[in-house]
Scaffold this motif. Structure first.
Motif, short mmCIF file in Angstrom:
data_model
loop_
_atom_site.label_atom_id
_atom_site.label_comp_id
_atom_site.label_asym_id
_atom_site.label_seq_id
_atom_site.Cartn_x
_atom_site.Cartn_y
_atom_site.Cartn_z
N SER A 226 0.81 -1.22 0.00
CA SER A 226 0.00 0.00 0.00
C SER A 226 0.84 1.27 0.00
CB SER A 226 -0.94 0.00 1.20
OG SER A 226 -0.22 0.03 2.43
N SER A 227 2.08 1.19 0.51
CA SER A 227 2.93 2.39 0.53
C SER A 227 3.38 2.79 -0.87
CB SER A 227 4.15 2.14 1.42
OG SER A 227 4.95 1.08 0.90
N GLU A 228 3.25 1.87 -1.84
CA GLU A 228 3.62 2.19 -3.22
C GLU A 228 2.44 2.70 -4.03
OE1 GLU A 228 5.10 -1.40 -4.85
OE2 GLU A 228 6.82 -1.56 -3.50
N ALA A 229 1.25 2.65 -3.45
CA ALA A 229 0.03 2.94 -4.21
C ALA A 229 -0.25 4.44 -4.30
CB ALA A 229 -1.15 2.24 -3.57
N ASP A 230 -0.90 4.81 -5.40
CA ASP A 230 -1.43 6.17 -5.55
C ASP A 230 -2.76 6.31 -4.83
OD1 ASP A 230 0.64 7.10 -7.37
OD2 ASP A 230 -0.29 5.83 -8.89
N VAL A 231 -3.56 5.24 -4.88
CA VAL A 231 -4.89 5.24 -4.25
C VAL A 231 -5.17 3.86 -3.66
CG1 VAL A 231 -5.92 7.08 -5.66
CG2 VAL A 231 -5.95 4.72 -6.50
N ILE A 232 -6.15 3.83 -2.75
CA ILE A 232 -6.57 2.59 -2.11
C ILE A 232 -8.00 2.30 -2.56
CG2 ILE A 232 -6.81 1.36 0.06
CD1 ILE A 232 -3.99 2.50 -0.42
N PHE A 233 -8.22 1.12 -3.12
CA PHE A 233 -9.51 0.75 -3.71
C PHE A 233 -10.31 -0.12 -2.74
CE2 PHE A 233 -12.18 -1.88 -6.56
CZ PHE A 233 -12.79 -0.89 -7.31
N VAL A 234 -11.59 0.26 -2.53
CA VAL A 234 -12.48 -0.49 -1.65
C VAL A 234 -13.47 -1.27 -2.53
CG1 VAL A 234 -14.15 -0.35 0.23
CG2 VAL A 234 -12.28 1.32 0.10
N PRO A 235 -13.28 -2.58 -2.70
CA PRO A 235 -14.08 -3.35 -3.67
C PRO A 235 -15.41 -3.84 -3.11
CG PRO A 235 -12.39 -4.75 -2.73
CD PRO A 235 -12.21 -3.40 -2.10
N PHE A 236 -16.30 -2.90 -2.85
CA PHE A 236 -17.64 -3.24 -2.36
C PHE A 236 -18.63 -3.00 -3.50
CE2 PHE A 236 -21.42 -1.68 0.34
CZ PHE A 236 -21.98 -2.94 0.37
N PHE A 237 -19.40 -4.03 -3.89
CA PHE A 237 -20.39 -3.90 -4.95
C PHE A 237 -21.64 -3.23 -4.37
CE2 PHE A 237 -18.79 -7.69 -7.76
CZ PHE A 237 -17.55 -7.08 -7.84
#
Length: 531
Positions: A226-237
């Motif tokens: 996660s420290s390399e990510a631009d954004v954090i994705f929450v995969p809730f439909f």
């Protein structure tokens, strides 16, 4: 040369300029000299002399002030944002469509309507390229690729399947919470569920980015750190959760949708990634206007991906923070479209719910205004009784398709019209559109203010004034841009999935700015605690 004022003689060495004169006139010696001269005269002359002296001092002092601040006073128009004014429409009296576009005061898209008081600016022409800004690639061709930029780096939470593919009757095998999409892709339910299915397509795209054998140009890639990510994705439909589980059954105190939202909030806000950024770099999907009703007020710092802002207060969601994504069109795409202006017999088409609340009341008004027009189709319709096929045929056979505000500013009808190459006529003053920071909708849509649309004969006269050449130009543009609104797996360059990722990527610099500024004093506190 000597110079004198009221008998006071300046020596030749004095530079007789306005500042020098002012200094001299304001010295005690000069004032005393003038007072003596006035006192020696008669009373009447004394008053005249004093008045003259005061007036002269006043004038000279102002001259000195103006001279000391002398500079050019003007507006540097090069510093102002560029604008391209468009011409004005009179009520039903416009000569041609190209002369009838006026820039909206609430946004950067063109709106057709009565704009009394505005004036034409000669020599200005509307921009001919659809795609503007950094995404524009010269000429009139549309090109919304990533311009060689690095793909967006996305860290995705490994949520339990009950939040995503479990809705599709998929059950995990072993420890993995994700299906192996190389061998089995769970199918999303059809019908109206599809219009809010973006959560499904974006999640599939992230999963596919980890497999080199799945062809994909990768506008976004999944990273495991996660420290390399631009954004954090929450995969809730979330849209599917609302459609299926929002009702409270007799034996239940809370709906399953509400329970899932509460569990999601508890999980996400407890994660180190959320605490590190305050949630500002998290992506939460709530495309259905009624989805995430309770969670949205707790996850509000996140970047929401929505269909519109109709049911959100501005402190929860707004165009600066969030991303508007297109609906997935429900009707069939018009493949190999060889239709012409003359081969589409219906001038103006609308089929859908007519009696709506809130902003959708205009639908009823337009129904009564247009029902007597012989080449206008305006009727009630739904997906039932072969409604989708009927709507497909109707839009494919029409020159213009109405997109009118309903319970919320947006609807799937706009994207059905684009897929049908039926020129959209948008009557929704509060609508926000996908990727409008790079896409000029005025090149292939007509915008009409609600206040003008409900005037008698205004709308129909406006549509009839758009001639064959202008319609054909817009028809061609629709075929150029339709790929931007297509959801598919695997995703392809410039399709809806990749356009959404690119829209998120354009938000990243602002997100980083907010996150970094929020760390200023927090870093000082933690440093002190370490000591």
């Amino acid at each position: 040369m000597k110079f004198s004022i009221w008998g006071f003689v300046f020596p030749p060495r004095y530079d007789i300029t306005a500042p020098t004169a002012i200094v001299a006139l304001t010295t005690p010696f000069f004032l005393i000299r003038m007072a003596d001269r006035c006192s020696s005269s008669s009373t009447r002359k004394s008053f005249l002399c004093l008045f003259t002296m005061a007036s002269t001092l006043f004038v000279l002092s102002w001259f000195f002030v103006l001279r000391s601040t002398d500079r050019s006073h003007y507006i540097d128009h090069d510093l102002l944002p560029n604008s391209r004014p468009f011409s004005v429409i009179d009520d039903g009296n416009s000569k041609s469509f190209s002369e009838s576009i006026v820039e909206s005061s609430t946004g950067n898209r063109a709106i057709l309507g009565n704009t009394e008081g505005d004036q034409d600016v000669e020599g200005e022409e509307a921009p001919q390229n659809i795609v503007e800004g950094a995404q524009q690639q010269g000429g009139g061709d549309v090109n919304c690729n990533s311009n060689g930029k690095e793909p967006l780096k996305v860290y995705m939470y490994d949520l339990d399947p009950e939040f995503h593919f479990g809705f599709l009757d998929w059950k995990p095998e072993g420890k993995s919470v994700w299906p192996d999409i190389r061998t089995n892709i769970p199918k999303y339910p059809g019908g109206l569920n599809l219009q809010h299915s973006i959560e499904y397509w974006l999640t599939l795209d992230l999963l596919a980015s980890e497999f080199s054998d799945i062809p994909n140009s990768h506008a976004a890639i999944r990273v495991r750190n996660s420290s390399e990510a631009d954004v954090i994705f929450v995969p809730f439909f979330s849209s599917l959760s609302y459609n299926r589980f929002s009702k409270v059954h007799p034996h239940e105190k809370r709906s399953r949708d509400k329970i899932l939202q509460d569990k999601l909030v508890k999980f996400v806000t407890s994660q180190k990634e959320w605490k590190r950024s305050g949630g500002q770099d998290h992506i939460v999907l709530a495309h259905h206007p009624n989805s995430m009703l309770s969670a949205r007020v707790k996850l509000w710092p996140s970047l929401f991906i929505l269909s519109d802002f109709g049911r959100y207060p501005p402190n929860i969601a707004n165009v600066e923070k969030d991303v508007i994504a297109p609906y997935k069109h429900v009707i069939k795409s018009y493949v190999n479209d060889t239709s012409t202006f003359d081969s589409r017999p219906t001038l103006l088409y609308f089929q859908g719910a007519i009696n709506r609340k809130d902003g959708g009341i205009v639908r009823q008004e337009l129904f009564y205004l247009l029902r007597g027009e012989k080449d206008v189709h305006f009727s009630f319709g739904s997906v039932k009784k072969d409604g989708v096929n009927k709507a497909s045929h109707g839009m494919h056979s029409s020159k213009f398709c109405l997109n009118i505000a309903g319970d919320t500013p947006s609807s799937n009808r706009l994207f059905d019209a684009i897929a049908s190459h039926c020129v959209p006529v948008i009557i929704s003053d509060e609508i926000e559109l996908p990727y409008e920071d790079v896409l000029d909708y005025s090149q292939f849509c007509i915008f009409v203010r609600t206040s003008n649309a409900i005037k008698k004969k205004f709308l129909i006269n406006l549509i009839r004034s758009i001639k064959k050449d202008e319609w054909t130009r817009m028809w061609h543009k629709l075929q150029e841009v339709e790929r931007f609104f297509e959801f598919q797996f695997p995703s392809k360059e410039g399709d809806a999935v990749q356009m959404i990722w690119q829209a998120v990527a354009r938000k990243v610099p602002a997100i980083r700015l907010k996150v970094n500024k929020s760390k200023r004093f927090f870093s000082s506190v933690t440093r002190k605690e370490r000591l």
